[in-house]
Design a protein around this motif. Structure first.
Motif, short mmCIF file in Angstrom:
data_model
loop_
_atom_site.label_atom_id
_atom_site.label_comp_id
_atom_site.label_asym_id
_atom_site.label_seq_id
_atom_site.Cartn_x
_atom_site.Cartn_y
_atom_site.Cartn_z
N ASP A 39 19.16 -14.29 -25.13
CA ASP A 39 20.56 -13.97 -25.43
C ASP A 39 20.95 -12.60 -24.87
O ASP A 39 22.06 -12.42 -24.38
N TYR A 40 20.04 -11.64 -24.93
CA TYR A 40 20.30 -10.30 -24.39
C TYR A 40 20.53 -10.38 -22.87
O TYR A 40 21.47 -9.79 -22.35
N SER A 41 19.65 -11.12 -22.20
CA SER A 41 19.77 -11.26 -20.74
C SER A 41 21.07 -11.96 -20.36
O SER A 41 21.64 -11.67 -19.31
N ALA A 42 21.54 -12.85 -21.23
CA ALA A 42 22.80 -13.56 -20.97
C ALA A 42 24.02 -12.78 -21.48
O ALA A 42 25.13 -13.30 -21.48
N LYS A 43 23.80 -11.54 -21.93
CA LYS A 43 24.87 -10.65 -22.42
C LYS A 43 25.60 -11.21 -23.64
O LYS A 43 26.77 -10.92 -23.86
N LYS A 44 24.90 -11.99 -24.45
CA LYS A 44 25.50 -12.57 -25.65
C LYS A 44 25.41 -11.65 -26.87
O LYS A 44 25.97 -11.96 -27.91
N LEU A 45 24.67 -10.55 -26.75
CA LEU A 45 24.43 -9.68 -27.90
C LEU A 45 25.19 -8.36 -27.85
O LEU A 45 25.02 -7.52 -28.73
N ASP A 46 26.02 -8.18 -26.83
CA ASP A 46 26.67 -6.89 -26.62
C ASP A 46 27.39 -6.36 -27.86
O ASP A 46 27.34 -5.18 -28.15
N GLY A 47 28.03 -7.22 -28.64
CA GLY A 47 28.75 -6.78 -29.83
C GLY A 47 27.84 -6.39 -30.99
O GLY A 47 28.27 -5.72 -31.92
N GLN A 48 26.57 -6.77 -30.93
CA GLN A 48 25.63 -6.47 -32.01
C GLN A 48 24.78 -5.25 -31.74
O GLN A 48 24.13 -4.73 -32.64
N LEU A 49 24.74 -4.81 -30.49
CA LEU A 49 23.87 -3.70 -30.09
C LEU A 49 24.34 -2.37 -30.66
O LEU A 49 25.50 -2.00 -30.50
N LYS A 50 23.43 -1.68 -31.28
CA LYS A 50 23.69 -0.36 -31.84
C LYS A 50 23.10 0.66 -30.87
O LYS A 50 21.93 0.58 -30.51
N ASP A 51 23.92 1.60 -30.40
CA ASP A 51 23.47 2.61 -29.44
C ASP A 51 22.70 3.70 -30.16
O ASP A 51 23.22 4.37 -31.05
N LEU A 52 21.43 3.90 -29.76
CA LEU A 52 20.60 4.96 -30.34
C LEU A 52 20.56 6.21 -29.46
O LEU A 52 19.88 7.17 -29.78
N GLY A 53 21.26 6.18 -28.35
CA GLY A 53 21.26 7.30 -27.41
C GLY A 53 20.20 7.12 -26.33
O GLY A 53 19.27 6.33 -26.49
N TYR A 80 6.10 -6.99 -31.49
CA TYR A 80 5.92 -7.85 -30.32
C TYR A 80 6.69 -7.16 -29.21
O TYR A 80 7.78 -6.63 -29.45
N GLY A 81 6.17 -7.18 -28.00
CA GLY A 81 6.89 -6.65 -26.85
C GLY A 81 7.04 -7.72 -25.79
O GLY A 81 6.08 -8.44 -25.51
N CYS A 82 8.24 -7.82 -25.22
CA CYS A 82 8.44 -8.81 -24.15
C CYS A 82 9.37 -8.25 -23.09
O CYS A 82 10.06 -7.25 -23.29
N LEU A 83 9.36 -8.91 -21.96
CA LEU A 83 10.28 -8.61 -20.87
C LEU A 83 11.56 -9.40 -21.12
O LEU A 83 11.56 -10.37 -21.88
N PRO A 84 12.66 -9.03 -20.47
CA PRO A 84 13.91 -9.78 -20.65
C PRO A 84 13.79 -11.27 -20.32
O PRO A 84 14.54 -12.08 -20.85
N ASN A 85 12.82 -11.65 -19.49
CA ASN A 85 12.64 -13.07 -19.17
C ASN A 85 11.85 -13.82 -20.24
O ASN A 85 11.58 -15.01 -20.11
#
Length: 164
Positions: A39-53, A80-85
């Motif tokens: 969802d992040y890669s597809a830009k579906k989460l932009d409204g949920q992202l909190k900017d930490l600087g 867990y760590g993953c790549l955008p893919n």
């Protein structure tokens, strides 16, 4: 001997708490991370992202109510760590215990030092780390390519303050 028994009892209690924490965070956590990466890669989460600087972004799942770590405090993090893919490159779950490090002492990537230092104990969520706060132009062969952004599910399990 009495002090030793008390220390061992405290240690066993702490290990049981860690085991309980890991048991609650089963494979559904990994599946949710992969869905979040997609969802992040597809830009579906932009409204949920909190900017930490510094380019760091965060989506909280659970807001903790414990301490925020200070420089040098010891933190325990399940992750867990993953790549955008969606390629998972590392995790603490298969090791059976949280990853333990001192905050803001250079023991981990800058994105973790910066991001984890802004969370309260007990917080769970997704941390999005830009390449320049991860492994940059060199990557981390063989699993992290150059210039890779990293996505983590993190659970700040415990903060152990050095100040009393």
């Amino acid at each position: 001997e009495e002090g030793y028994k008390k220390d061992m009892a405290n240690r066993n209690t702490m290990l049981q708490h860690m085991a309980d924490s890991l048991a609650r965070l089963d494979s559904t956590t990994k599946i949710k991370l992969l869905t979040t990466a997609k969802d992040y890669s597809a830009k579906k989460l932009d409204g949920q992202l909190k900017d930490l600087g510094n380019g760091l972004k965060f989506i909280p799942i659970v807001e903790g109510n414990g301490a925020v770590p200070n420089i040098g405090d010891i933190v325990e993090v399940n992750y867990y760590g993953c790549l955008p893919n969606g390629t998972v490159f590392d995790e603490s779950f298969n090791k059976g215990q949280p990853y333990i490090f001192r905050i803001k002492t250079g023991e981990v990537i800058k994105g973790w030092d910066e991001g984890i230092s802004k969370l309260k104990e007990g917080t769970e969520g997704y941390l999005f780390v830009p390449s320049d706060l991860a492994y940059g132009k060199t990557g981390q062969a063989p699993s992290i390519p150059p210039d890779a952004e990293l996505i983590f599910y993190v659970n700040l399990y415990k903060v152990r303050s050095l100040k009393k």
